[in-house]
Design a protein around this motif. Structure first.
Motif, short mmCIF file in Angstrom:
data_model
loop_
_atom_site.label_atom_id
_atom_site.label_comp_id
_atom_site.label_asym_id
_atom_site.label_seq_id
_atom_site.Cartn_x
_atom_site.Cartn_y
_atom_site.Cartn_z
N TYR A 172 0.85 -1.18 0.00
CA TYR A 172 0.00 0.00 0.00
C TYR A 172 0.89 1.24 0.00
N SER A 173 0.43 2.33 -0.64
CA SER A 173 1.25 3.55 -0.73
C SER A 173 1.71 4.04 0.64
N LEU B 128 7.07 0.63 -9.14
CA LEU B 128 5.64 0.71 -8.86
C LEU B 128 4.76 0.01 -9.88
N ALA B 129 5.29 -0.18 -11.10
CA ALA B 129 4.43 -0.75 -12.15
C ALA B 129 4.91 -2.14 -12.53
N PRO C 296 1.22 -2.47 -10.57
CA PRO C 296 0.99 -2.29 -9.13
C PRO C 296 0.84 -3.63 -8.41
N VAL D 46 -9.28 -4.07 -11.68
CA VAL D 46 -10.05 -2.85 -11.59
C VAL D 46 -10.45 -2.42 -12.99
N SER E 293 -13.76 2.76 -14.54
CA SER E 293 -14.38 3.43 -13.40
C SER E 293 -15.60 2.64 -12.95
N ILE F 175 -6.52 -6.81 -3.25
CA ILE F 175 -6.33 -5.52 -3.92
C ILE F 175 -5.52 -5.74 -5.20
N GLN G 270 0.35 8.19 -0.99
CA GLN G 270 0.21 8.61 -2.39
C GLN G 270 0.90 9.96 -2.61
N GLU H 32 -11.51 8.89 -10.71
CA GLU H 32 -11.54 9.28 -12.13
C GLU H 32 -10.18 9.80 -12.57
N HIS I 171 -7.58 6.97 -12.81
CA HIS I 171 -7.89 6.13 -13.96
C HIS I 171 -7.37 6.77 -15.25
N ALA J 154 2.46 4.92 -13.17
CA ALA J 154 2.63 3.84 -12.20
C ALA J 154 1.99 4.22 -10.86
N ALA K 27 -1.85 4.03 -11.28
CA ALA K 27 -2.42 2.67 -11.33
C ALA K 27 -2.48 2.07 -9.94
N LYS K 28 -1.48 2.34 -9.14
CA LYS K 28 -1.43 1.82 -7.78
C LYS K 28 -2.44 2.53 -6.88
N SER K 29 -2.48 3.86 -6.99
CA SER K 29 -3.35 4.65 -6.12
C SER K 29 -4.83 4.40 -6.41
N LEU K 30 -5.14 4.08 -7.67
CA LEU K 30 -6.54 3.84 -8.03
C LEU K 30 -7.14 2.73 -7.18
N LYS K 31 -6.38 1.67 -6.96
CA LYS K 31 -6.88 0.54 -6.18
C LYS K 31 -7.24 0.97 -4.76
N GLU K 32 -6.41 1.83 -4.18
CA GLU K 32 -6.66 2.30 -2.82
C GLU K 32 -7.84 3.27 -2.79
N ARG L 129 -10.34 3.38 -4.71
CA ARG L 129 -11.61 2.67 -4.88
C ARG L 129 -12.14 2.18 -3.55
#
Lengths: 164, 249
Positions: free
Chosen positions: A48-49, A79-80, A82, A110, A113, A164, B48, B107, B110, B122, B125-130, B132
């Motif tokens: 997690y970030s 990071l990629a 994720p 995911v 949206s 996740i 983030q 949004e 994404h 990068a 993409a990672k932050s989107l999961k959190e 959500r």
């Protein structure tokens, strides 16, 4: 001098600070290992970030590789793509269960949206008695990556590792 | 270059400031579970922000890392939207504000996942999961509060009435957006409005709440023109580093 095998073994001895039965390799945090003579380069990915264990994990990796004989340890963060709970090794899922943490279900990719499904709970089986009559008490448990559940069968609380 | 940095700072600063606001609930939330939820969401947001600020420091190449950017800039250098610097208010206002912004982040992340800046993509993409998870958690609460008791409904409606005018800033473009689009760095924020509305309005409706009529009001935090609240927040957030320069844990 350190060999790749020795370095990898050292990494497998670095535990996750919160879930010590799992190593950073079990969790899929270690993505790549390169060994050249005395120098070891490890590419890791944070879970997690905001995970506060990330820095402890880096320290643990440095110490383990230094003990294994690496004169120079480089750690790169990538990071990629994720990190996903899907990267947790199957054997590690069993270790989680034995430790009392319900392992994560499959992470759905995911899709754009797509809106979240609200008010629908997953019912992971209780790690103690196996019953599926489990109730989510809180979205966050002892850490951000886990949710808090209680088993209606044996009445014990447990953490669920969120997909996740 | 300045415009590129501003575009990224708008995202990083908004995330950081909201993280700071949510962390103010630590030890004060109405229930233990919500205390953990708010502070864990804050932790995600600060994480983030750290990733983005570190990247901005690298791009700027002026010797500023995440800490110098977070703790040593002055108020007019911050580029967060005004929405996130407003005081928390009560639990309803906290949740509604966090929800409106989480839906926006979903949004934004994404769209940003296809940025020409690979590190940005990068992080997105990672932050989107959190984010959500944040949106799921806050939208469930908005529905519970709105479609709850008379008291929770009144407080939730008051929160929507107060905060809704600040959402307009999220979807107002300027030169920074146009340059970001030209570089392929990220979307013009106005292009996110319809998806955001499609996510948020059904939740407001299910919560039996209503949104106020549009007004010409536009807050301008993105342009460094802040409300009186940011100064107080920064004086708390930056106090230790300014009082003891170079201090580390």
């Amino acid at each position: 001098m350190v060999t790749r095998e020795q370095a990898w073994q050292a990494l497998e001895g670095v535990p996750d600070p919160e879930i010590p039965v799992l190593s950073v390799c079990d969790l899929g945090i270690v993505r790549e290992l390169r060994v050249e003579d005395d120098a070891a380069t490890v590419v890791i990915t944070p879970t997690y970030s905001g995970c506060p264990a990330t820095e402890m994990i880096e320290t643990g990796i440095r110490q383990a590789l230094a003990s294994a004989g690496a004169a120079q340890v480089n750690i790169e963060q990538r990071l990629a793509p994720p990190w996903s709970t899907d990267w947790i090794a199957p054997a590690a899922l069993e270790k989680l269960q034995a430790f009392g943490i319900a392992p994560p279900g499959p992470a759905r990719s995911v899709g754009g949206s797509a809106q979240p499904i609200r008010f629908v709970q997953t019912h992971p089986p209780c790690p103690r008695c196996g019953s599926r009559r489990t109730v989510r008490l809180a979205e966050f448990g002892s850490t951000a990556c886990k949710a808090l559940y209680r088993c209606s069968e044996c009445a014990e609380p447990f953490d669920y590792f969120k997909p996740i | 270059m300045r415009s590129e940095l501003d575009y990224l700072l708008r995202i990083a600063d908004s995330t950081l400031i909201l993280g700071q606001r949510l962390s103010e609930w630590c030890g004060h939330a109405p229930a233990l579970e919500e205390d953990l939820a708010l502070t864990n969401v804050a932790l995600d947001l600060i994480g983030q922000a750290r990733l983005l600020l570190t990247h901005i420091g690298t791009l700027e190449d002026a010797g500023r890392d995440e800490d110098r950017l977070a703790f040593l800039r002055t108020q007019d250098e911050f580029r967060n939207v005004t929405l996130v610097e407003l005081p928390n208010g009560d639990f309803a206002q906290t949740i509604v504000r966090a929800g409106l912004f989480a839906a926006f982040q979903c949004e934004l992340w994404h769209a940003l996942a296809s940025s020409s800046d690979t590190q940005c993509a990068a992080i997105a993409a990672k932050s989107l999961k959190e984010s959500r998870y944040h949106w799921r958690q806050t939208s469930e609460w908005i529905i519970r509060l709105g479609d709850g008791t008379d008291e929770s409904h009144a407080r939730a409606q008051a929160a929507v009435d107060k905060l809704w005018p600040y959402a307009a800033e999220l979807f107002t473009d300027d030169e920074v957006d146009r340059e970001a689009v030209a570089r392929g760095l990220g979307p013009a924020w106005s292009t996110l409005e319809s998806a955001w509305s499609a996510a948020v309005l059904p939740v407001i409706e299910e919560a039996t709440l209503s949104v106020p009529a549009k007004t010409p009001f536009r807050s301008r935090g993105k342009q460094g023109v802040h409300s009186e609240h940011l100064g107080h927040l920064l004086s708390e957030m930056q106090y230790l580093q300014r009082a003891y320069p170079g201090a580390t844990w």
